[in-house]
Design an enzyme around this catalytic site. Structure first.
Site, mmCIF file in Angstrom:
data_model
loop_
_atom_site.group_PDB
_atom_site.id
_atom_site.type_symbol
_atom_site.label_atom_id
_atom_site.label_comp_id
_atom_site.label_asym_id
_atom_site.label_seq_id
_atom_site.Cartn_x
_atom_site.Cartn_y
_atom_site.Cartn_z
ATOM 1 N N ASN A 99 38.573 51.014 54.655
ATOM 2 C CA ASN A 99 38.164 51.962 53.437
ATOM 3 C C ASN A 99 36.868 52.724 53.567
ATOM 4 O O ASN A 99 36.830 54.042 53.661
ATOM 5 C CB ASN A 99 38.202 51.407 52.238
ATOM 6 C CG ASN A 99 39.212 50.705 51.419
ATOM 7 O OD1 ASN A 99 40.339 51.182 52.141
ATOM 8 N ND2 ASN A 99 39.127 49.748 50.647
ATOM 9 N N ARG A 151 54.655 60.294 53.064
ATOM 10 C CA ARG A 151 54.395 59.364 53.965
ATOM 11 C C ARG A 151 55.581 58.478 54.210
ATOM 12 O O ARG A 151 56.307 58.054 53.169
ATOM 13 C CB ARG A 151 53.249 58.257 53.610
ATOM 14 C CG ARG A 151 51.722 59.005 53.519
ATOM 15 C CD ARG A 151 50.656 58.167 53.281
ATOM 16 N NE ARG A 151 49.643 58.706 52.642
ATOM 17 C CZ ARG A 151 48.497 59.499 53.428
ATOM 18 N NH1 ARG A 151 48.960 59.621 54.642
ATOM 19 N NH2 ARG A 151 47.603 59.959 52.915
ATOM 20 N N ARG A 174 46.999 63.443 54.766
ATOM 21 C CA ARG A 174 45.755 62.924 55.825
ATOM 22 C C ARG A 174 46.285 62.118 56.456
ATOM 23 O O ARG A 174 46.798 60.951 55.977
ATOM 24 C CB ARG A 174 44.557 62.876 54.733
ATOM 25 C CG ARG A 174 43.357 62.596 55.464
ATOM 26 C CD ARG A 174 42.201 62.733 54.533
ATOM 27 N NE ARG A 174 41.691 63.882 54.393
ATOM 28 C CZ ARG A 174 41.266 64.247 53.082
ATOM 29 N NH1 ARG A 174 41.164 63.406 52.122
ATOM 30 N NH2 ARG A 174 41.057 65.531 52.569
ATOM 31 N N HIS A 218 52.802 66.573 46.997
ATOM 32 C CA HIS A 218 52.620 64.975 46.717
ATOM 33 C C HIS A 218 53.563 64.460 45.964
ATOM 34 O O HIS A 218 53.680 63.155 45.899
ATOM 35 C CB HIS A 218 50.974 64.988 46.054
ATOM 36 C CG HIS A 218 50.622 63.640 46.105
ATOM 37 N ND1 HIS A 218 50.625 62.814 44.835
ATOM 38 C CD2 HIS A 218 50.096 62.763 47.281
ATOM 39 C CE1 HIS A 218 50.007 61.612 45.374
ATOM 40 N NE2 HIS A 218 49.853 61.442 46.661
ATOM 41 N N TYR A 253 52.238 47.996 47.559
ATOM 42 C CA TYR A 253 51.565 48.871 46.443
ATOM 43 C C TYR A 253 52.424 48.652 45.150
ATOM 44 O O TYR A 253 53.671 48.671 45.199
ATOM 45 C CB TYR A 253 51.695 50.403 46.895
ATOM 46 C CG TYR A 253 50.724 50.835 48.164
ATOM 47 C CD1 TYR A 253 50.071 49.717 49.020
ATOM 48 C CD2 TYR A 253 50.789 52.192 48.483
ATOM 49 C CE1 TYR A 253 49.271 50.172 49.966
ATOM 50 C CE2 TYR A 253 49.866 52.602 49.602
ATOM 51 C CZ TYR A 253 49.454 51.652 50.312
ATOM 52 O OH TYR A 253 48.690 51.932 51.580
ATOM 53 N N ARG A 268 42.071 52.222 38.915
ATOM 54 C CA ARG A 268 41.991 51.442 39.962
ATOM 55 C C ARG A 268 40.732 51.976 40.783
ATOM 56 O O ARG A 268 39.657 50.969 41.175
ATOM 57 C CB ARG A 268 42.992 51.377 40.989
ATOM 58 C CG ARG A 268 42.907 50.609 42.377
ATOM 59 C CD ARG A 268 43.732 50.827 43.384
ATOM 60 N NE ARG A 268 43.412 51.999 44.174
ATOM 61 C CZ ARG A 268 44.172 52.876 44.498
ATOM 62 N NH1 ARG A 268 45.357 52.651 44.627
ATOM 63 N NH2 ARG A 268 43.748 53.832 45.595
ATOM 64 N N HIS A 325 49.085 51.382 42.547
ATOM 65 C CA HIS A 325 49.081 52.768 42.895
ATOM 66 C C HIS A 325 50.276 53.503 41.937
ATOM 67 O O HIS A 325 50.198 54.747 41.922
ATOM 68 C CB HIS A 325 50.047 52.776 44.337
ATOM 69 C CG HIS A 325 50.095 53.969 45.096
ATOM 70 N ND1 HIS A 325 51.318 54.514 44.851
ATOM 71 C CD2 HIS A 325 49.167 54.740 45.524
ATOM 72 C CE1 HIS A 325 50.909 55.815 45.515
ATOM 73 N NE2 HIS A 325 49.798 56.109 46.146
#
Length: 720
Positions: free
Chosen positions: A53, A385, A415, A445, A478, A574, A602
């Site tokens: 992170n 992803r 990213r 997204h 997640y 979160r 998530h």
């Protein structure tokens, strides 16, 4: 600016700094490392996560700050601070975090290694036979891969790679003039971080850097070595693209070029051993235009880069040491006997999935069935992803081979997944799929899938839309929610949405979707304002929203207005939260909590009481400027009453949890929620126990009432 003035400025602001809030989040992850009830290997796992992170934080957030500093551009943080005072505060906070992480590792975790059957040892702790083994490994495996790179009057400064271990070796070249030379040795990335030695009673892990340090003389024969210091750099990874109206081959080439610049980005952090050579430090500071704020000194007894611990965490000797995840349960809305007959079942009923408690298997299996089904005409999908060796990609390739129309929007600006997505997209293109590599200046997204199937004289569209990626691996880690449906209204909205993102359509208003960048922010504002109007009329009102991040000022200001109007607001955020809860005269009716535990929270769920006629949305968007203005996002209304009850149940469990929940105070700090009088309730376990759909409506008003908000403020008082 004086430190006291900086602190006062931060306290006065009605917004919390995004970056300082993020560091608070990583502290909540570090709190998992400090938890003695967790196994050692779970604690090591969370420590490795904090390191990962922090790497991304420095690459992107600190990197972004330096984009302003280096080019003399003005930036005012949410705290009200300009670039340099904010940099000072941010780096001070980061230093404190790093010190806490290393102390936790050394004082709380290392003493537990012996009982678990392993140790991390230096060379002088090895037996003579073990040292011979390590020496042989150096000679035959490590040594041939090492390349010393000298920097002096005759050799330019080498390009040092981002986030790998590097030795800086200072040597004396002329004893009479006492001249020093600096040489860099980068440790190869394709070697395991630890050399493993099996003793009778335990497994020994020897850091590869310690073996190299031990044998460094092999690289500097007949030269006096003055100092040998290990360090690691983090470069700015935040780049922007010169975007045009069309995504074409030139754009893909630009992305590939920008990815190379990431390897040369300005240095924003140096992690280095304590008491390092001052000659070397002076050289690095001058070369990279950094100061002591960017230098993170680490005790020589500690490791640099805790991500290397994954080799131990995942070792076959310890495969049973990590907490085992229960087997997924079937979605409440999908009986076992229907799992192999989804095309038929979805025509009768919608299905709500809640990962990882429900497997992603129904979605993947539906896609795989569609690839082989002779009646399926086409598949359209957005991809952000993917997993390694993705079954999703394999299914799309199979569908194309079987002559079906396949349209895929691969977001190549995801990213750190840019290269993977470009490669996967090119693979699908070669197979005959219609591939779009993103949309203009927006990042796609949203998570959507549409399967078009001919059934008799008509066509049925099977829709999947959710909050999580089409990634079979992360779906086990997640929490996410998604909807499977053949409802014609959803199908029409999703079909229109695909036409927008793949063409130049401008649809009329959607019935069940709220989309960005079209009008998501404004529609959410209208939903919040509707609750405020009800509160002013004396009607029941309440808002419960679960998300990853809350940063958009316009949305935050609407929450403040709703609070003043008397609307009780419960936010489950979160990570980043820039809203300041519980401030007198501003946000007295707002309570914020954060859930950090075994799974990464998530899912995004949004509940509006609406005077008893509740509205519940799921979707891909957080409440962030980028989500509303720079991303293609979609929220979907949950209209089926059974599924709506399920979604409300999910939110109620989130509010009920007292094992993974942290309460945010008005000053931006968080404290662990502890309700001794209540039975322990851990949502990361309770969701596996759900077997029967809730028959009676659940009124979240109970959880977001003013009394509940006041009780939370009592739990999390601000320090005097």
């Amino acid at each position: 600016m004086h430190p006291n003035k900086i602190s006062d400025q931060i306290k006065k602001s009605k917004y919390i700094s995004r970056d300082l809030s993020w560091l608070r989040f990583n502290y909540r992850v570090l709190d998992q490392v400090k938890n003695p009830t967790k196994s050692l290997f779970d604690r090591l796992k969370f420590l490795a996560i904090t390191a990962s992170n922090l790497d991304e934080f420095f690459m992107i957030r600190v990197g972004s700050l330096y984009n302003y500093i280096d080019y003399n551009k003005e930036r005012v943080d949410y705290s009200g601070l300009r670039e340099m005072p904010f940099r000072k505060k941010l780096l001070e906070f980061a230093h404190r975090f790093v010190n806490d992480a290393y102390q936790t590792y050394q004082n709380e975790l290392v003493p537990l290694f012996e009982k678990q059957g392993f140790g991390i040892c230096k060379i002088d702790e090895l037996t003579e036979i073990e040292q011979r083994k390590a020496s042989y490994y150096f000679k035959n495996t490590i040594f041939p891969l090492l390349t010393p790179m000298v920097f002096d009057n005759y050799h330019g400064f080498p390009l040092l790679m981002n986030q790998i271990l590097i030795f800086g070796v200072v040597t004396k070249t002329d004893e009479a003039k006492a001249q020093n030379r600096l040489t860099f040795i980068q440790i190869p990335q394709n070697l395991a971080r630890f050399y493993e030695i099996q003793r009778k009673d335990k497994l020994i892990f020897v850091p590869i850097e310690e073996i190299i340090r031990w044998k460094i003389g092999k690289l500097f024969r007949n030269v006096e070595v003055v100092s040998v210091n290990l360090f690691r750099i983090t470069r700015n990874g935040d780049f922007t693209l010169e975007e045009s109206d069309d995504i074409d081959a030139d754009f893909i080439q630009e992305i590939k070029l920008k990815l190379k610049t990431r390897k040369k980005g300005r240095v924003v952090r140096v992690e280095i051993e304590r008491n390092a050579s001052q000659f070397m430090l002076k050289t690095l500071k001058e070369r990279w235009s950094i100061d002591n704020g960017n230098i993170f000194s680490v005790s020589n007894i500690n490791l640099i880069d805790f991500k290397g611990l994954w080799q131990i965490i995942r070792h076959t000797n310890f495969k049973d040491k990590l907490t085992k995840q229960p087997s997924p349960v079937l979605p409440l809305s999908l009986p076992l006997e229907q799992t192999d007959n989804l095309f038929t079942y979805l025509k009768k009923r919608d299905v709500l999935l809640h990962h990882p408690y429900n497997s992603m298997e129904p979605v993947v299996r539906l896609l795989e069935q569609a690839a082989e089904d002779p009646y399926v005409l086409g598949i359209k999908q957005t991809i952000y992803r993917l997993a390694d060796q993705s079954r999703v990609t394999a299914a799309l390739l199979k569908a194309a081979e079987n002559g079906k129309h396949v349209s895929v929007l691969f977001e190549v600006k995801a990213r750190f997944d840019e290269e993977r997505n470009i490669k996967e997209g090119e693979k699908l293109e070669k197979a005959g799929c219609f591939v779009i590599y993103g949309i203009s200046k927006y990042k796609t997204h949203t998570k959507m899938l549409m399967i078009i199937r001919k059934e008799g004289e008509k066509v049925t569209r099977y829709i999947h839309i959710g909050s999580g990626n089409y990634n079979e691996q992360t779906s086990k880690l997640y929490t996410d929610i998604s909807l499977l449906t053949t409802d014609e209204t959803y199908a029409h909205d999703v079909s229109e949405f695909f036409n927008v993102i793949t063409g130049h359509s401008l649809p009329n208003d959607y019935q069940y979707l709220i989309t960005a960048p079209k009008d998501m922010r404004q529609q959410i504002i209208e939903l919040i304002r509707a609750e405020a109007k009800n509160a002013k009329k004396g009607l029941a009102s309440g808002i419960v929203m679960k998300m990853n991040s809350l940063e958009d000022k316009e949305i935050i200001d609407e929450f403040y207005k709703a609070s003043k109007a008397g609307v009780p607001v419960r936010l489950i955020v979160r990570g980043i939260c820039c809203l300041r809860p519980g401030r007198k005269g501003l946000s007295e009716n707002i309570a914020v909590s954060s859930i950090v535990g075994e799974f990464l929270e998530h899912s995004r769920l949004f509940y509006f009481h609406n005077n008893g006629e509740s509205k519940v949305y799921g979707g891909s968007a957080d409440m962030m400027v980028r989500s509303f203005d720079r991303r293609i996002e979609a929220m979907f209304l949950i209209v089926n009453e059974d599924l709506k009850r399920e979604a409300i149940k999910i939110l109620s469990y989130n509010l009920k949890d007292n094992q993974n929940t942290y309460i945010m105070r008005e000053d931006g700090a968080y404290i662990k929620k502890r309700e001794a009088h209540e039975k322990a309730f851990n949502i990361h376990r309770e969701f596996y126990k759900l077997r029967v759909e809730p028959e009676e409506p659940i009124d979240l008003f109970e959880y977001c009432s003013k009394e509940r908000v006041e009780a939370i403020k009592e739990v999390a008082p601000n320090p005097e």
